[in-house]
Design a protein around this motif. Structure first.
Motif, PDB file in Angstrom:
ATOM      1  N   ASN A 171     -81.529  11.120 -41.385  1.00 56.62           N
ATOM      2  CA  ASN A 171     -81.379  11.633 -42.750  1.00 56.62           C
ATOM      3  C   ASN A 171     -81.868  10.618 -43.793  1.00 56.62           C
ATOM      4  OD1 ASN A 171     -80.592  12.732 -45.149  1.00 56.62           O
ATOM      5  ND2 ASN A 171     -78.492  13.182 -44.522  1.00 56.62           N
ATOM      6  N   VAL A 172     -83.089  10.807 -44.271  1.00 56.30           N
ATOM      7  CA  VAL A 172     -83.667   9.834 -45.222  1.00 56.30           C
ATOM      8  C   VAL A 172     -82.869   9.778 -46.524  1.00 56.30           C
ATOM      9  CG1 VAL A 172     -86.023   9.916 -44.315  1.00 56.30           C
ATOM     10  CG2 VAL A 172     -85.375  11.478 -46.134  1.00 56.30           C
ATOM     11  N   VAL A 193     -91.659   5.512 -42.712  1.00 57.06           N
ATOM     12  CA  VAL A 193     -92.470   6.357 -41.810  1.00 57.06           C
ATOM     13  C   VAL A 193     -92.616   7.771 -42.406  1.00 57.06           C
ATOM     14  CG1 VAL A 193     -92.504   7.494 -39.529  1.00 57.06           C
ATOM     15  CG2 VAL A 193     -91.897   5.066 -39.712  1.00 57.06           C
ATOM     16  N   VAL A 194     -91.493   8.325 -42.885  1.00 59.04           N
ATOM     17  CA  VAL A 194     -91.522   9.681 -43.459  1.00 59.04           C
ATOM     18  C   VAL A 194     -92.394   9.689 -44.719  1.00 59.04           C
ATOM     19  CG1 VAL A 194     -90.095  11.446 -44.579  1.00 59.04           C
ATOM     20  CG2 VAL A 194     -89.289  10.345 -42.494  1.00 59.04           C
ATOM     21  N   PHE A 195     -92.253   8.648 -45.530  1.00 59.25           N
ATOM     22  CA  PHE A 195     -93.041   8.544 -46.766  1.00 59.25           C
ATOM     23  C   PHE A 195     -94.549   8.519 -46.433  1.00 59.25           C
ATOM     24  CE2 PHE A 195     -95.152   5.763 -49.916  1.00 59.25           C
ATOM     25  CZ  PHE A 195     -94.936   6.517 -51.059  1.00 59.25           C
ATOM     26  N   LEU A 196     -94.913   7.720 -45.436  1.00 59.37           N
ATOM     27  CA  LEU A 196     -96.330   7.617 -45.063  1.00 59.37           C
ATOM     28  C   LEU A 196     -96.858   8.938 -44.504  1.00 59.37           C
ATOM     29  CD1 LEU A 196     -96.461   4.026 -43.512  1.00 59.37           C
ATOM     30  CD2 LEU A 196     -97.226   4.761 -45.776  1.00 59.37           C
ATOM     31  N   PHE A 201    -100.446  12.815 -44.347  1.00 59.01           N
ATOM     32  CA  PHE A 201    -100.527  13.985 -43.459  1.00 59.01           C
ATOM     33  C   PHE A 201    -100.361  15.303 -44.205  1.00 59.01           C
ATOM     34  CE2 PHE A 201     -98.639  16.878 -40.249  1.00 59.01           C
ATOM     35  CZ  PHE A 201     -99.742  16.951 -39.408  1.00 59.01           C
ATOM     36  N   SER A 202     -99.230  15.490 -44.898  1.00 55.76           N
ATOM     37  CA  SER A 202     -98.990  16.790 -45.523  1.00 55.76           C
ATOM     38  C   SER A 202     -98.123  16.616 -46.777  1.00 55.76           C
ATOM     39  CB  SER A 202     -98.290  17.701 -44.506  1.00 55.76           C
ATOM     40  OG  SER A 202     -97.985  18.933 -45.079  1.00 55.76           O
ATOM     41  N   ARG A 203     -98.538  17.263 -47.866  1.00 55.77           N
ATOM     42  CA  ARG A 203     -97.866  17.121 -49.166  1.00 55.77           C
ATOM     43  C   ARG A 203     -96.375  17.487 -49.081  1.00 55.77           C
ATOM     44  NH1 ARG A 203     -99.573  20.772 -54.478  1.00 55.77           N
ATOM     45  NH2 ARG A 203     -98.065  19.901 -55.932  1.00 55.77           N
ATOM     46  N   ARG A 204     -95.522  16.555 -49.459  1.00 60.69           N
ATOM     47  CA  ARG A 204     -94.062  16.745 -49.508  1.00 60.69           C
ATOM     48  C   ARG A 204     -93.523  17.321 -48.195  1.00 60.69           C
ATOM     49  NH1 ARG A 204     -91.907  16.509 -54.901  1.00 60.69           N
ATOM     50  NH2 ARG A 204     -89.951  16.347 -53.787  1.00 60.69           N
TER      51      ARG A 204
END
Ligand code: SF4
Ligand code: SF4
Length: 301
Positions: A171-172, A193-196, A201-204
């Motif tokens: 859970n970020v 990692v999620v931010f990158l 990779f894919s917007r939001r």
């Protein structure tokens, strides 16, 4: 942003310009984006001060908190707890009831735009992502946003079968909220990692396709009193679609519905899609003032 003289698309507006809007008379004022950022930073400042100097105004973190003595608990954590342990303590019932009442009034998924600290990071990532896409350095990958409901179910199934709150490891929102209040831990690597992934990779992608916290709030959105209201000043320029990461909720702004609306004498309509986070970006950029916040219970006040 000078929305009355420019088309304020993501591509043609600098990130910092989006913190201000300019009236038709040329006066600068704070955009909804600024107001949201101020609120999110303010909430976390209060959490931080409560922990460090015992301010006792807003204690805890976004997972579970106490505001002026009122308990508040994240609804998805409560549901996970229930399916994992078949037990919900009384404080948790009070907390989740308070949260549901609050968000029924102010718009369920407004949590994502007005409270979640990852949302701020994600908005920066979104700008970088869109810049890279516009320079043809990367491609934006789009998926069916309904996949969020499948993730929501899978995370609950994992809690049910393991007896643990499995999603809390990923859970970020909780990781970032705790990092701001109590200090960094190695879990922050996951947030990076999620931010990158969102940048390259894919917007939001996290907010749009994965986060079950936001999905739970979107279920509360269904009956919420605060909505975005569209009116027929709209010239169907589609600028609001460009800035909205959940643009499918703005389907009603398309010209193809005008004939039917004219036939039925409809001049205003609500954005009813549960994925709308009430971020106000569409209002910030609409040069026809065809969108605004509307509190549907105002007649009762
Ligand atoms: S609501 Fe405003 S920004 Fe959206 S299409 Fe209509 S005029 Fe354009
Ligand atoms: S419709 Fe407007 S308020 Fe709702 S998510 Fe899109 S930009 Fe934000």
């Amino acid at each position: 942003m000078d929305k009355y003289n420019n088309k304020e698309t993501v591509r043609y507006s600098s990130f910092f310009s989006t913190f201000f809007d300019i009236t038709k008379e040329g006066k600068k004022f704070l955009s909804y984006r600024s107001k949201r950022w101020i609120l999110i930073i303010g909430i976390h400042l209060f959490f931080f001060l409560s922990f460090y100097i015992d301010l006792q105004l807003l204690e805890g973190s976004l997972s579970g908190s106490r505001f002026l003595g009122f308990h508040m608990i994240d609804p998805f954590i409560s549901i996970q707890m229930f399916v994992a342990t078949y037990h919900v303590p009384i404080n948790m019932i009070i907390g989740i009831t308070t949260i549901i009442i609050v968000y029924l009034l102010v718009g369920g998924r407004s949590y994502c735009a007005w409270v979640c600290p990852y949302g701020l990071l994600s908005e920066i990532g979104e700008k970088w992502h869109n810049t890279l896409v516009s320079k043809n350095i990367i491609k934006n990958r789009k998926f069916d946003e309904r996949v969020r409901h499948i993730f929501w179910f899978i995370f609950l199934l994992l809690s049910f079968s393991s007896g643990y709150l499995v999603f809390e490891t990923f859970n970020v929102v909780s990781i970032l909220s705790r990092a701001i209040i109590y200090g960094w831990s190695v879990a922050i690597i996951w947030v990076v990692v999620v931010f990158l992934m969102e940048v390259f990779f894919s917007r939001r992608a996290w907010c749009k396709y994965i986060c079950p916290v936001g999905t739970t709030y979107s279920y509360i959105s269904k009956g919420s009193a605060l909505k975005i209201q569209w009116n027929d000043n709209c010239d169907h320029c589609m600028v609001c679609h460009d800035v909205c990461f959940e643009s499918h909720v703005l389907e009603l702004t398309k010209a193809k519905y005008d004939t039917q609306r004219e036939k039925n004498g409809i001049k205003t309509q609500y954005v009813t899609g549960i994925d709308c986070s009430l971020c106000g970006r569409c209002i910030d950029v609409c040069h026809e003032d065809a969108l605004k916040f509307d509190f549907r219970l105002k007649g009762l006040i």
